[in-house]
Scaffold this motif. Structure first.
Motif, PDB file in Angstrom:
ATOM      1  N   PRO A  35       0.843  -1.206   0.000  1.00 22.02           N
ATOM      2  CA  PRO A  35       0.000   0.000   0.000  1.00 22.02           C
ATOM      3  C   PRO A  35       0.876   1.254   0.000  1.00 22.02           C
ATOM      4  CG  PRO A  35      -0.675  -1.519   1.734  1.00 22.02           C
ATOM      5  CD  PRO A  35       0.574  -2.066   1.145  1.00 22.02           C
ATOM      6  N   LYS A  36       0.373   2.318  -0.602  1.00 24.57           N
ATOM      7  CA  LYS A  36       1.176   3.539  -0.771  1.00 24.57           C
ATOM      8  C   LYS A  36       1.724   4.059   0.549  1.00 24.57           C
ATOM      9  CE  LYS A  36       1.348   7.997  -2.971  1.00 24.57           C
ATOM     10  NZ  LYS A  36       2.744   7.893  -3.222  1.00 24.57           N
ATOM     11  N   LYS A  37       0.914   4.030   1.582  1.00 25.87           N
ATOM     12  CA  LYS A  37       1.368   4.531   2.882  1.00 25.87           C
ATOM     13  C   LYS A  37       2.569   3.725   3.386  1.00 25.87           C
ATOM     14  CE  LYS A  37      -0.393   5.786   7.410  1.00 25.87           C
ATOM     15  NZ  LYS A  37      -1.548   5.801   8.310  1.00 25.87           N
ATOM     16  N   GLU A  38       2.501   2.424   3.213  1.00 33.82           N
ATOM     17  CA  GLU A  38       3.597   1.546   3.631  1.00 33.82           C
ATOM     18  C   GLU A  38       4.794   1.690   2.680  1.00 33.82           C
ATOM     19  OE1 GLU A  38       5.196  -1.497   6.149  1.00 33.82           O
ATOM     20  OE2 GLU A  38       3.415  -0.263   6.359  1.00 33.82           O
TER      21      GLU A  38
END
Length: 95
Positions: A35-38
């Motif tokens: 995921p982008k946040k990760e």
């Protein structure tokens, strides 16, 4: 086996979520699928930089493996991370 490229394999595969990352391509796809946040965390950015360095410059695959393992194990402390200390002896000053 070539000395450069995404098809190079790790000396020891990396076990992640019940699957194994065997080649540099597998590790790259795993990081890209996060995921982008990760994916934008500093640990994963450093892992991807190490991965690209190994792929483009033909460096040792252990460098990329270390980067991925550090990102996977972030936040976990090592069991012996703190040095063991002996208790200080209590001395009394006698005058």
């Amino acid at each position: 086996m070539t000395d450069r490229g995404w098809g190079r394999s790790f000396e020891d595969p990396i076990d992640v979520d019940g699957r194994k990352l065997v080649t540099l391509r597998d590790a790259g796809k795993y990081i890209a699928a996060l995921p982008k946040k990760e994916h934008d965390r500093p640990e994963w950015r450093a892992a991807m930089e190490a991965l690209l360095l190994v792929v483009e410059r033909g460096g040792p695959t252990m460098l990329a493996r270390i980067g991925v393992m550090r990102a996977l194990n972030r936040g976990r402390s090592l069991p012996d991370a703190e040095p063991r200390r002996k208790k200080a002896k209590a001395y009394r000053v006698v005058r």
